[in-house]
Structures are given as structure tokens and as C-alpha cells.
Design a protein around this motif. Structure first.
Motif, short mmCIF file in Angstrom:
data_model
loop_
_atom_site.label_atom_id
_atom_site.label_comp_id
_atom_site.label_asym_id
_atom_site.label_seq_id
_atom_site.Cartn_x
_atom_site.Cartn_y
_atom_site.Cartn_z
N THR B 164 0.84 -1.20 0.00
CA THR B 164 0.00 0.00 0.00
C THR B 164 0.87 1.24 0.00
O THR B 164 1.75 1.39 0.86
CB THR B 164 -0.91 0.02 1.24
OG1 THR B 164 -1.67 -1.18 1.27
CG2 THR B 164 -1.84 1.22 1.20
N ARG B 165 0.63 2.14 -0.96
CA ARG B 165 1.42 3.36 -1.03
C ARG B 165 0.62 4.59 -0.64
O ARG B 165 1.21 5.59 -0.23
CB ARG B 165 2.00 3.52 -2.44
CG ARG B 165 2.89 2.37 -2.85
CD ARG B 165 4.04 2.16 -1.87
NE ARG B 165 5.05 3.16 -2.04
CZ ARG B 165 6.05 3.07 -2.89
NH1 ARG B 165 6.18 1.96 -3.61
NH2 ARG B 165 6.92 4.02 -3.01
N ARG B 195 0.66 2.65 10.66
CA ARG B 195 1.08 1.85 9.51
C ARG B 195 2.04 2.61 8.60
O ARG B 195 2.38 2.12 7.53
CB ARG B 195 -0.16 1.41 8.70
CG ARG B 195 -1.22 0.69 9.53
CD ARG B 195 -0.73 -0.66 10.02
NE ARG B 195 -0.42 -1.56 8.95
CZ ARG B 195 -1.11 -2.66 8.65
NH1 ARG B 195 -2.17 -2.98 9.35
NH2 ARG B 195 -0.73 -3.44 7.66
N ASP B 196 2.43 3.81 9.00
CA ASP B 196 3.35 4.64 8.21
C ASP B 196 2.85 4.83 6.79
O ASP B 196 3.53 4.48 5.81
CB ASP B 196 4.76 4.03 8.23
CG ASP B 196 5.79 4.97 7.61
OD1 ASP B 196 5.51 6.19 7.52
OD2 ASP B 196 6.88 4.49 7.22
N LEU B 197 1.65 5.40 6.67
CA LEU B 197 1.03 5.56 5.35
C LEU B 197 0.73 7.03 5.05
O LEU B 197 0.62 7.85 5.96
CB LEU B 197 -0.29 4.79 5.31
CG LEU B 197 -0.19 3.28 5.14
CD1 LEU B 197 -1.57 2.65 5.32
CD2 LEU B 197 0.38 2.92 3.78
N PHE B 198 0.58 7.29 3.75
CA PHE B 198 0.17 8.62 3.28
C PHE B 198 -1.28 8.60 2.85
O PHE B 198 -1.81 7.56 2.46
CB PHE B 198 1.02 9.04 2.08
CG PHE B 198 2.33 9.61 2.47
CD1 PHE B 198 2.51 10.98 2.58
CD2 PHE B 198 3.40 8.77 2.74
CE1 PHE B 198 3.72 11.50 2.96
CE2 PHE B 198 4.62 9.29 3.12
CZ PHE B 198 4.78 10.67 3.22
N GLU B 226 2.26 16.27 7.61
CA GLU B 226 3.42 15.59 7.02
C GLU B 226 3.06 14.26 6.33
O GLU B 226 3.91 13.63 5.73
CB GLU B 226 4.50 15.36 8.08
CG GLU B 226 4.03 14.46 9.21
CD GLU B 226 4.98 14.50 10.42
OE1 GLU B 226 4.96 15.54 11.12
OE2 GLU B 226 5.71 13.52 10.63
#
Lengths: 392, 392
Positions: B164-165, B195-198, B226
Motif C-alpha cells: 500500500t502506497r 502503519r506509516d502511510l500517506f 506531514e
């Protein structure tokens, strides 16, 4: 941070050296926007925009705006390019030729599946970046000063592999201004047929051709309409760079696919830009007038630059810029920095335009309305480069 | 012919059913261009364009045009979105929000390298096509009518994989108009951090929120500036759809990369569009006036549609359209064709908006200046759908 790593290798011009130009004395010979930053646009075009605003044509373009634009473009294609729009050959309007170029290359490649795109160098930096950004591979076919930057089809064919998806041809060449003779283009056409390849032709400088040279639209050669996507930029011929309008002509199957993408990416074109462009096509007398101004300016400015010892400045056959060989003096960056400091003039370093272009400078001569500003900049460049060599 | 095979699976709306609408009687409830095809744009905006044309601001935008535009946008972001532009959070101007959405998703994926992008459905067709065209994979998180199309963060998290991006959030949701409560957005923010996602947030309908609902800009939540690229479309709030202008706000590192791409693809923005947009931001009284017109129109039109037996038409909390449930009557295509024939009204079939949307219709109520045209269309829809069921 997770982002597409291809973008790490993108080529982005570094404008920081030009921040040191004096706001009063500095002259930037950099813009491809004709006569920028000076005004003086044709009153007919300005009036057409005024009328469109008064008529509330600010929605997505109406059928009438589109039909008028398409009729003007079809006429121009028939008159100047010997291209006929029909069920096999279609038109796509885009917000600027750069976007047309991107879409044209994009439809022909598979991202990150080893697709290769051949670019001649020197070339327009965007052409290389487009390929990199879409996850395809740039293959460079370097042109050489020795034969006046003409294409050698045999050399080009050696760049073709099983992964080649298209060849990008800027014609007249950007930034070097080469105009290709019909025989060269016919030889290229033979090769495309033989190797079953497509070509994307960027013709934004097609009307800025000097010395009475014949200009051949590649797609008008027999059998080439079906293998060619031609990108047109009225921004240059009609001086509408700021209004971001361009168009692509090509085989229906490809144009229809590109239209889906264009609808997704940018929607329909700006109606004011369409109206301005259609009106400008009804006043091509300006285009010829500007061409003559630029041809005269080119002739005089070239004499100043070519007279600099150890520097060579060939007369560009077309386009807006000189391609100045300063390789005997130093690297592009070194000379650019020196000219900012000692001539208060900003010009583009050769490496913006691809591999083996270091030691060159792109000097735009289409900037500013007034010829004298460009001559003054050239005289300053000449004086500074003599000083650089201890000759003054 | 060799072209990118991904394009084969692109979703492109089929407009051919609407060619059968009578040119006189037909009503298209389809355009997202407010009050199109009728005119009547604010005189202040039209005057600003006239002045810009007279002042020859037709080149690539000058420093003054850019500074004025950016000041107007910065003010709006501070006032309405609680977002501050600074060295960490930057602005990119684009020709329309669709292009901003494309660039935002594009910078976060690697084409054809298994990148996944999560879209909620129903969604805006372009969001899915963008992902397909760039060679990434669409992962769908279906929203459901049962809970009013609210996001369930647990369900969303089950869609997340190592590939996942980014997550695409349209807020208010397009086409269903959901406004998400702050608690839901805070829960989403927690998940993104964990989940360290954008996230890419499309806010084009942020000013078309009804019933006094609170609207929260996702990027204004603590720590989210951010991790968020926010896409704004003044075309909707300022009624400038035709002029193709939008902007993206996000982390400097990403915005700077997107700027390289934007320069390559489309160059600088159209100066007339920038001038019009800056002026429109100085007259937000129109935005509120249009919002009230649409709210009132929504209230009345919804009553007509919701009264149709076996059809359900919830009041959309925001946006320009109804999401009509006709699943008990037939497929979207069947009902769309019937309405063209028997009501002389054009509406969008649900499957334009993603998986599990068949049996729905998107009915735009922001078209036409005159409320009565929209009510007339709704009455015709109601009469036709009763006839369809043998009830009239």
C-alpha cells in the motif's frame, strides 16, 4: 519516505545562479515565451478574450467554442501541414504542447517493463524527464556539430532494439534549430516502416524557420499519418505560451486512448485559451511579422557572438535560440556563472539538454520585444568572454 | 499496434445513450460545472480578467501574478483549512484539481512494481483510472449505505498490505457527499501513523457542505500535515471549473518533486486563471450565496425523488449530486436508458463510480442557474419511474 525512486534521477534545471543577477541591469536570455517579459499582444486576440468573458464562456468549453477552435485548427493543418483530419486521423486538444508530448510518449510505452524511447541529443530536457518519470528507459542518439546536427538514419537504427517503443523527433530541433531535408525524413519513414515503429514529432517551432527553408511535416509523408503523433504548440507560432494550449494529431486509435487520459488528468481545455487560439489563427500576419523580427535579430546577434575568439555560434536554421560552443573556454556551468557575474546575463548551460552537451550554452534570442536589449546582452557576453580569456 | 495494455482496462463513461436526448426538451443532470450550461459569472471576476488582458498578462505568469495568487490562497488556507504554508508545508498550483490528484497519487507509487492505492467506493472514476494508467493496482474499500457511507477504519485497515502506497480520500465524498466526523478522521490519522502511510485528500467540495455541518480539513489534524497531500479545486467553490485551476498542499519534500513533474507536464499555470482565482477569493460572498441556492435546491429536489415508490434518495450532506438507489427497479444502464427515452433526462449510471455501485444513479443538482429546470427534471424522473413500474 516512500515515493517513486525514478524521480531521484530527474533532470531539473538549477536556477540559483541567476538569483545573483542585478534586478536593474540583469538580462535573462532564457524564456521560450516570445518577447517575454514584454507585453504588446495582438489587439484582435485580446478583443476575442474580452468578448468571450462578456459572453460568459467561462464554463467547460461549449460545443460552439470547441467547433470554432477545431475548424480553425483543421484549416491550419490543411494549409500549412498538408494534414487532413478524418475518421483515421484525429485531433486532441491539450493544455500546452509539453502535455501533448507526455501523453504521446506515454500511450506508446509500458511503465517499468523495459520500454525504450529514443531521443536525439541535444534535446529538450522535458523529453528526457517524461521518459524517466513514466518508468521507461531513455536511449540517446547523439547528433553532432560536424554534420550540422543532421540525423543519420543508420546511426539511429543502431539504437533500435526489441524494446524500442517510439522515437522522439523535435522538428525544427529544440534547442539547436535543425530543419531536416525531405530526403532525410523519407529515409526515416522507410526505417519506421521496416522496423514497425512509431514516432512522436514535436513541431512547436514549425513557423520559426529562417532563410526561406522548406519545412516538411513528417506526418504528411506517404504512409506516415498512421505511425506519427504530431504535437503542435500554438504558444510559439501564435505567441500564446502563457495561455497553455496545444494539440496532438495522430491515428484515431491512439488519439482516442490519449483522450481518455487527457479527460482524466486535466479535463477539457480552458475556453478562453481556445477562443484566443482560434482568433490568432485568423491573424497569421502577426506570425509572419514576428518570424521576420526574429530572423533579422538572429542575423545581427549571431554576428556579435560568432566574432568572440575561440567561441563558435552557428546560425540556427530555425527556432528561438543559439547553441553557443564555449568548450574551448570551460564547462557550461563555469561559463554560465562567469556571465552572470561579469555580463549580468543569464543563459542556459548545455547539460540541461542531454548528454555530451557540456561546453555549450543555449542563448535565447526571442526574449524581449526590443531587439536592442538582446543585442546589448550579446555585446556583454562578447565582452565578458574576451575578458575571461585575458583578451580585453 | 504497440501501446500500454493497462489502458485497455480504463474506465471511460459511455455518453452515447444521451445522444438520443431531444435538443429542445432534454435536460442533462450531469455536469460538475456549477450552473452549467448557464452563464452569469461574478462581474468582479470578469473585470479582473479584462484588466489582466489589457495589462498584457498573457505571458507565463509574472512574479506579481504568482505572488498575488499565492497570497490569496495562503489566506484562504489559514482562514478555512487551518493550514499554514511554511518551509515544511508547500503549495503547488496545477491546471485543475484532477491533475493535482494524479500528481499526488503518482509521486507516491512505483509504476508496475506492485504499488497499491486504496480507494473507497463509490468514488470518482478518475481516481481509479489514474491508478490504472500509472501502472499501480486499485484496491477498493466499499462503503455501505447501511451506515450512511461512513468510513470504518478497521475495515480500511484490512485493505492495507506491504504494497500500500497511499489511501485516496475524497472529502466531502464524491459522488455521495459524506462528511466525516472529526472522530473518524482522528481514528484514520492514528492508523496512518501506526502503519506509516500517506493519504491523498480531494477536498474540492469542502465549501458545499449543508445543514450547518462541521467540516474538518484532514491535514489540520495533529501530525497529519506531514502525511497528507491535499488537493483543492477552486473550480467548485469559486465556480471556475472552465478555467482549470487547482492547487495541492503537502510536505515540502513531496511537493518539490511534484513541481518538477508539473513543470515537465504542463509548465506554469495560465495567468488569466490565476488572476480570476485570486479575485474570486476576495469575493467569497458568492460562494456562500451559491451554497445556499444549492442547499435549498437539494432540499426540494430530494423530496421529489425520494417520494418515488421503491426508490430511495437520501439527502446528501454535501456536494452537487444525489445518489439515487434504483436497485429494486433494475440495473443502472437499464434505468438510465429508460429515463433518456421517457423523461428526456440524462443522469450518470452508478457503475461509473466503481464496484458494487450498480443499481444506483448519480443525479447532479448543481446544473443550470434556474432551480426550476432541476425540479422539472426531477418531476420527469419521478413520473417516468412510476410509469416504469406500471404505477402511472
Amino acid at each position: 519516505m516512500r515515493y517513486d525512486k525514478n524521480w531521484k534521477s530527474l533532470y531539473f534545471p538549477d536556477f540559483s545562479p541567476f538569483e545573483r543577477l542585478d534586478p536593474e541591469r540583469g538580462i535573462m536570455l532564457m524564456s521560450a515565451d516570445m518577447f517575454a517579459p514584454d507585453g504588446d499582444f495582438p489587439q484582435e486576440v485580446k478583443d476575442a478574450i474580452h468578448r468571450a468573458v462578456d459572453d460568459d464562456l467561462l464554463h467547460y468549453p461549449s460545443g460552439r467554442v470547441q467547433a470554432d477552435f477545431e475548424a480553425a485548427v483543421a484549416q491550419k493543418l490543411a494549409d500549412f501541414n498538408q494534414i487532413r483530419l478524418d475518421e483515421n486521423t484525429r485531433l486532441l486538444t491539450v493544455p500546452g504542447s509539453a502535455f501533448g508530448l507526455f501523453l504521446s510518449i506515454r500511450v506508446l510505452v509500458d511503465p517499468n517493463r523495459d520500454s525504450e524511447v529514443i531521443n536525439f541529443t541535444p534535446t529538450f530536457a522535458e523529453n528526457m524527464n517524461d521518459v524517466t518519470m513514466m518508468g521507461a528507459k531513455n536511449v540517446f542518439c547523439p547528433l553532432s556539430a560536424e554534420n550540422g546536427y543532421q540525423i543519420e538514419v543508420e546511426q539511429l537504427e543502431r539504437c533500435v532494439t526489441a524494446n524500442t517503443r517510439c522515437i522522439v523527433l523535435t522538428h525544427p530541433a529544440n534547442p539547436i534549430g535543425t530543419v531536416y531535408p525531405r530526403e532525410t525524413l523519407e529515409k526515416l519513414a522507410d526505417m519506421l516502416r521496416r522496423r514497425d515503429l512509431f514516432v512522436v514529432v514535436d513541431q512547436v517551432f514549425e513557423r520559426s524557420v529562417y532563410d526561406g527553408r522548406e519545412y516538411t511535416t513528417f506526418a504528411s509523408l506517404p504512409g506516415m499519418a498512421e505511425r506519427t503523433l504530431t504535437v503542435f504548440g500554438p504558444s510559439k507560432e501564435l505567441r500564446l505560451s502563457g495561455l497553455r494550449i496545444g494539440y496532438v494529431v495522430g491515428p484515431a486509435e491512439l488519439i482516442d486512448k490519449m483522450r481518455v487520459a487527457a479527460n482524466n488528468y486535466v479535463g477539457l481545455p480552458n475556453p478562453l485559451s481556445m477562443v484566443a487560439c482560434a482568433e490568432a489563427y485568423r491573424h497569421l500576419e502577426y506570425t509572419e511579422q514576428w518570424r521576420r523580427i526574429l530572423e533579422n535579430r538572429r542575423n545581427k546577434a549571431q554576428k556579435i557572438l560568432d566574432a568572440i575568439p575561440n567561441v563558435s555560434c552557428p546560425l540556427p536554421p530555425a527556432g528561438f535560440s543559439f547553441w553557443l560552443d564555449v568548450s574551448r573556454l570551460g564547462s557550461s556551468d563555469e561559463i554560465v556563472a562567469y556571465l552572470v557575474e561579469h555580463a549580468q546575463v543569464g543563459v542556459g548551460p548545455g547539460h540541461w539538454f542531454g548528454i555530451n552537451c557540456d561546453g555549450y550554452l543555449r542563448v535565447m534570442f526571442a526574449c524581449y520585444k526590443d531587439d536592442e536589449t538582446v543585442y546589448e546582452a550579446c555585446r556583454r557576453i562578447a565582452a565578458a568572454l574576451k575578458k575571461f580569456q585575458g583578451l580585453a
